[in-house]
Each structure stands twice: as structure tokens, then as C-alpha cells.
Design a protein around this motif. Structure first.
Motif: not given
Length: 266
Positions: A173, A213, A266
Motif C-alpha cells: 500500500q 487490509e 502515504y
């Protein structure tokens, strides 16, 4: 408690039945294991436990919907039982005792369905945790032999114990750098994985945990137990509850800082 006492008692009965079924096949040499389309394993014990729970729910709560990991959604309405028959199947099939049956009742409300009852039962560890909306969270052998859960009072990341499942999901991610920064900032890190970190947050033995997740059945029961113990449970985006496809849980005092680390690069 009065609003959900009967539902909580039923969830314990369902967990008792699932515990007997899963323990009977735990470490069985002839256990059948298949690979699902998402490349995760499923054993005959997963399917059997969910079938057992569904059958009992259909008799006891015929008007309620049921959502399970192995057989999907059945029924409609404002009440929905959410089931993960074995959370930690990879541990289960390898003989590692860290796995549990997760059972939650969710009700329709503002912001969609929200958990109002949750039971997490880990028979190979000899542990069970549960909560009902407005009634607190508990651990013990039964409803009448229980200890109330409270999150920790740790208020600094440098004093915090952080639990997680693995590194790969964070890397996929693009969150690995923030994750590693968090591990460096914490007092202690351990990769317990699956349901257990959330239960330890509720108990106060771990202060923060997160996973990148997840599915609803992985989170619903954990979410109400953490929050009823006084903690915070949200997605990595900060949205409260178990609907974000990932999770962050904490004692509440550290939640914003936890999210900050996991989102900073992120």
C-alpha cells in the motif's frame, strides 16, 4: 445490557458450538485445506463452523440477515450477524493456537450498520472476549465468570506497545515507511497478528495495533470490544467503525498519533 442481553447470550451459545467443532479438527492429520480465489486457505473446519453457526441462527433468529466469510450474505433487514468462523486459518492449519471464531451482531443506523454485540472465542488459547453496546467489554469463561476490560492509560508513543500482523501489506500500500517510523518510535513491537492484538488493546496489555487490509468479518466483533473497553477503533482514514477495509485500534489517547504515522508518507 438489557437491550442486547439475549443476543449476547445467543452469541455465546454459537461460540460454544463453534469451539467444539473447530477444536475437534484442530491438528487433525486428515484436515482438508483448499485455496480460495484470493489465494487464502480455507479448511473444512472453516466451512463446518460457519454452517453450524448459520443453522443455529436460522432457527433462533429467522428474521435476521447473516454475513459470513465462507458463504456470503443471506437475508435482509436492520439486523445482521457477521461471522468469521476461523480468524487465523493459516495458524489453524499449521497447528498454531492463535485463531478464533468472531461473531458480531450489527444493526442499521446512522452511517450504516454498526456492531452492537461481539464475541471473540479462541478455544486453543482457552480465552474468550465479548461486549454489548453500552454494557462494557469483558473476558472470562462465561457471562457469569468474567472480568471487565479496560484499555491502558499510556499517553506517549515512546512508551507504547505496538502489535501488527506482517510487513507485506504495508509495503503493497506504500505505507511501509510510515509503519517503520512508528515501530522505531514505539517502546515495543510484536507481530501477534489477526484478532489477538485487538483483544490485547482492549485488555490494556497492548496500546496500539493496525492492519492494512481487512474484511468486515475480520473487524466487526473486534471493533465493539475495543470501543466498549474505552478504546478507539477506526479505519486508517480515521473513519470510526469497521467499514474502511483496514483498521487501527488504540487506547484512544494515542489514536491520532497512530494514524499520523501510518499516513505520513502515504
Amino acid at each position: 445490557m438489557s437491550d442486547y442481553h439475549d443476543d449476547l447470550r445467543l452469541a455465546h451459545v454459537l461460540a460454544d458450538a463453534a469451539d467444539r467443532a473447530t477444536m475437534e479438527r484442530f491438528k487433525a492429520l486428515d484436515l482438508k485445506v483448499e485455496t480460495k480465489p484470493d489465494m487464502t486457505p480455507v479448511s473444512e473446519a472453516d466451512k463446518g463452523a460457519e454452517e453450524l453457526i448459520r443453522g443455529q441462527l436460522q432457527r433462533a433468529r429467522p428474521r435476521d440477515a447473516i454475513l459470513g466469510e465462507e458463504y456470503g450474505i443471506e437475508g435482509t433487514g436492520p439486523r445482521r450477524w457477521v461471522i468469521d468462523p476461523i480468524d487465523g486459518t493459516k495458524n489453524y492449519v499449521r497447528g498454531v493456537p492463535v485463531w478464533a471464531t468472531l461473531i458480531s451482531l450489527m444493526e442499521a443506523g446512522e452511517g450504516g450498520y454498526q456492531p452492537v454485540v461481539g464475541v471473540v472465542s479462541a478455544p486453543a488459547l482457552g480465552r474468550r472476549w465479548w461486549a454489548a453496546k453500552g454494557a462494557g467489554a469483558y473476558t472470562g469463561r462465561s457471562l457469569t465468570a468474567a472480568t471487565r476490560l479496560r484499555v491502558s492509560e499510556v499517553s506517549r508513543i515512546s512508551d507504547a506497545s505496538f502489535a501488527y500482523s506482517s510487513l507485506s501489506g504495508w509495503e503493497e500500500q506504500g505505507r511501509l515507511d510510515g509503519f517503520l517510523d512508528l515501530t522505531r518510535a514505539c517502546w515495543r513491537t510484536r507481530g501477534y497478528g489477526d484478532f489477538w492484538p485487538y483483544m490485547m488493546v482492549a485488555e490494556g496489555s497492548v496500546d496500539i495495533c493496525a492492519e492494512p487490509e481487512l474484511s468486515l468479518w475480520d473487524m466487526a466483533a473486534n471493533a465493539i470490544i475495543v470501543t466498549e473497553a474505552g478504546g478507539s477503533f477506526s479505519g486508517l482514514d480515521g473513519t470510526p467503525g469497521p467499514h474502511s477495509g483496514n483498521a487501527a485500534a488504540s487506547n484512544g489517547r494515542l489514536h491520532e498519533e497512530l494514524l499520523g504515522y501510518l499516513n505520513q508518507r502515504y
